[in-house]
Design an enzyme around this catalytic site. Structure first.
Site, PDB file in Angstrom:
ATOM      1  CG  ASP A  61       8.729 -34.148  82.095  1.00  0.00           C
ATOM      2  OD1 ASP A  61       7.819 -34.391  82.887  1.00  0.00           O
ATOM      3  OD2 ASP A  61       9.721 -34.897  81.928  1.00  0.00           O
ATOM      4  CG  ASP A  69      10.716 -36.620  88.157  1.00  0.00           C
ATOM      5  OD1 ASP A  69      11.615 -36.792  88.980  1.00  0.00           O
ATOM      6  OD2 ASP A  69       9.591 -36.189  88.461  1.00  0.00           O
ATOM      7  CG  ASP A 112      11.714 -37.883  80.688  1.00  0.00           C
ATOM      8  OD1 ASP A 112      10.771 -37.191  81.116  1.00  0.00           O
ATOM      9  OD2 ASP A 112      12.183 -38.854  81.318  1.00  0.00           O
TER      10      ASP A 112
HETATM   11  O1  LIG Z   1       6.047 -35.908  84.457  1.00  0.00           O
HETATM   12  P1  LIG Z   1       7.338 -36.032  85.202  1.00  0.00           P
HETATM   13  O2  LIG Z   1       7.737 -34.782  85.904  1.00  0.00           O
HETATM   14  O3  LIG Z   1       8.435 -36.575  84.339  1.00  0.00           O
HETATM   15  O4  LIG Z   1       7.043 -37.138  86.331  1.00  0.00           O
HETATM   16  C1  LIG Z   1       6.904 -38.509  85.981  1.00  0.00           C
HETATM   17  C2  LIG Z   1       7.204 -39.359  87.192  1.00  0.00           C
HETATM   18  O5  LIG Z   1       8.485 -38.893  87.661  1.00  0.00           O
HETATM   19  C3  LIG Z   1       8.973 -39.423  88.889  1.00  0.00           C
HETATM   20  O6  LIG Z   1       9.395 -40.762  88.683  1.00  0.00           O
HETATM   21  C4  LIG Z   1      10.479 -40.885  87.793  1.00  0.00           C
HETATM   22  O7  LIG Z   1      11.619 -40.195  88.339  1.00  0.00           O
HETATM   23  C5  LIG Z   1      12.112 -40.756  89.589  1.00  0.00           C
HETATM   24  C6  LIG Z   1      13.235 -39.856  90.089  1.00  0.00           C
HETATM   25  O8  LIG Z   1      14.248 -39.730  89.135  1.00  0.00           O
HETATM   26  C7  LIG Z   1      12.549 -42.201  89.356  1.00  0.00           C
HETATM   27  O9  LIG Z   1      13.023 -42.774  90.572  1.00  0.00           O
HETATM   28  C8  LIG Z   1      11.369 -43.003  88.825  1.00  0.00           C
HETATM   29  O10 LIG Z   1      11.782 -44.323  88.519  1.00  0.00           O
HETATM   30  C9  LIG Z   1      10.801 -42.341  87.567  1.00  0.00           C
HETATM   31  O11 LIG Z   1       9.624 -43.013  87.138  1.00  0.00           O
HETATM   32  C10 LIG Z   1       7.938 -39.304  89.959  1.00  0.00           C
HETATM   33  O12 LIG Z   1       8.434 -39.908  91.133  1.00  0.00           O
HETATM   34  C11 LIG Z   1       6.612 -39.897  89.533  1.00  0.00           C
HETATM   35  O13 LIG Z   1       5.643 -39.699  90.545  1.00  0.00           O
HETATM   36  C12 LIG Z   1       6.158 -39.174  88.269  1.00  0.00           C
HETATM   37  O14 LIG Z   1       4.917 -39.712  87.821  1.00  0.00           O
END
Ligand SMILES: O=P(O)(O)OC[C@H]1O[C@H](O[C@H]2O[C@H](CO)[C@@H](O)[C@H](O)[C@H]2O)[C@H](O)[C@@H](O)[C@@H]1O
Length: 410
Positions: free
Chosen positions: A154, A156, A347
């Site tokens: 994954d 983020d 995560d």
């Molecule tokens: O599947 P992932 O790669 O984990 O993506 C899930 C979401 O991640 C991002 O948002 C998350 O991370 C951001 C940066 O650290 C944070 O600001 C936010 O609050 C988190 O939800 C991404 O921006 C989303 O579009 C994804 O769906």
């Protein structure tokens, strides 16, 4: 029903307030309360809410769910510290209730096992240990010896720390090197909620597979590697392309609706959308929710899930990160083989779909990145991206032989 009841009120209870001990991380997990609260049928008919992905509904309110979904802020260096502490500076009623639930059900589980010598029916995996994949590296990967490993990561919160601005969730060069070294040894895929292009901009490694938009948009690898023959065509798959126009339309509508709400932001992930509320004043979270729901009322074939301080809108199709994992294994020619060992690290709640697939296969391991106990189908844990990097470093060193065999030598 009150206006707070946008999400299923209490499908799952998660032990949000129990701090993780040092060393092996998770000892007990809070219960799944099957049937504890039914969905409001009228609302469900209009807007699909995916209970599997909604997760933490402590105390029955979606607002509490949102509050407990993730840290609000980050430390100055951009790394998320002990976000358990920041997320709950002063425990409220919901947190106390979560602790009580956790204690009650873990005690019940222990008693049940003591009496029956078995796990309580209907509570799979909740009472199991979820030790550190680093501390128990050999145990975690022992079963992989001589098998072909495939690595799924994954983005983020796994390869990059959670930060306030989603456009600045950069991964470090060290992490990139660690992923590159792993990809030299084993087929490696990034599986993200981000659009494929966006996550590629962050990761920048052409030798990987990319499954963007929660696995709905798959491509790779662009560059030949140890695992891809010179004449092999790159894998390409898109699930739900018929939804592209509608997603684009909802993106524009939601962007306009969020405009007056300070800190709210809509991210276009191509096949899905993210409505971020991490930077929104808590008093306005309800407004974010109401606006999103009122827009989605018109779109019955879209569903709403939520992640870490984000509401996610996606097509109501049976495709998720777990399906993407299966698709990629199949593309590698590994479908149905018992000498394959997938390793999935993530995560978020959306990663649970992949953890469940691995459980179903009875092969490989799911590793949850989290500093505190959560209800999960993963079998191991890592605390944060720094530990993920350490794990990847060890993993890269554990290949046996060469010539693309990519078998493990633990
Ligand atoms: O599947 P992932 O790669 O984990 O993506 C899930 C979401 O991640 C991002 O948002 C998350 O991370 C951001 C940066 O650290 C944070 O600001 C936010 O609050 C988190 O939800 C991404 O921006 C989303 O579009 C994804 O769906």
């Amino acid at each position: 029903m009150t206006k707070h009841a946008a999400f299923p009120s209490q499908d799952v209870v998660t032990a949000v307030a129990a701090p993780a001990p040092a060393g092996p991380h998770f000892s007990t997990f809070a219960p799944q309360l099957k049937g504890a609260a039914a969905l409001d049928c009228k609302k469900h008919a209009r807007l699909h809410v995916d209970p599997a992905a909604t997760g933490v509904a402590v105390g029955g309110s979606w607002l509490e769910t949102m509050k407990s979904s993730s840290p609000r802020s980050t430390t100055a260096d951009g790394e998320n510290g002990d976000w358990m502490v920041r997320a709950h500076p002063r425990p409220g009623l919901a947190e106390h209730r979560a602790v009580l639930f956790s204690i009650f059900f873990s005690a019940r589980g222990e008693i049940d096992r003591w009496i029956r010598g078995s796990r309580p029916a209907g509570l799979p995996h909740l009472q199991e240990k979820h030790p550190s994949a680093l501390a128990q590296f050999k145990e975690a990967l022992g079963a992989a010896k001589g098998m072909k490993a495939v690595v799924f990561l994954d983005y983020d919160g796994t390869l990059s720390p959670i930060v306030a601005d989603p456009d600045r969730a950069f991964m470090s060069d060290e992490m990139r090197d660690a992923v590159r070294r792993v990809a030299e040894q084993f087929p490696t895929a990034i599986v993200s909620g981000r659009s494929k292009d966006k996550v590629f901009e962050f990761v920048k490694l052409t030798e990987l597979y990319y499954a963007g938009s929660h696995g709905m948009d798959i491509e790779g690898p662009a560059k030949q590697s140890n695992h891809v023959q010179a004449n092999a065509e790159a894998v390409r798959y898109q699930a739900g392309s018929e939804f592209l126009p509608v997603i684009e339309e909802v993106y524009h509508t939601l962007t306009a609706r969020m405009e007056p709400i300070a800190g709210a932001m809509v991210e276009n992930n191509k096949y899905c959308l993210s409505v971020h509320f991490r930077n929104v004043q808590e008093e306005e979270w309800e407004l974010v929710n109401e606006e999103v729901r009122s827009v989605l009322k018109e779109y019955t074939d879209l569903k709403l899930t939520h992640g870490r301080m984000v509401l996610e809108i996606r097509p109501s199709i049976k495709w998720d990160k777990g399906k993407a994992l299966e698709f990629l294994l199949s593309s590698l020619g590994y479908a149905g083989r018992d000498d394959v060992f997938p390793i999935y690290i993530g995560d978020d709640r959306t990663d649970e779909d992949a953890f469940k697939v691995l459980r179903g296969m009875g092969q490989g391991i799911g590793i949850l990145v989290s500093k505190f106990p959560k209800e999960t189908a993963a079998s191991y844990s890592l605390r944060d991206p720094a530990e993920v990097m350490e794990f990847l470093d060890k993993l890269a060193k554990s290949k046996q032989g060469d010539g693309g065999a990519a078998t493990m030598a633990i």
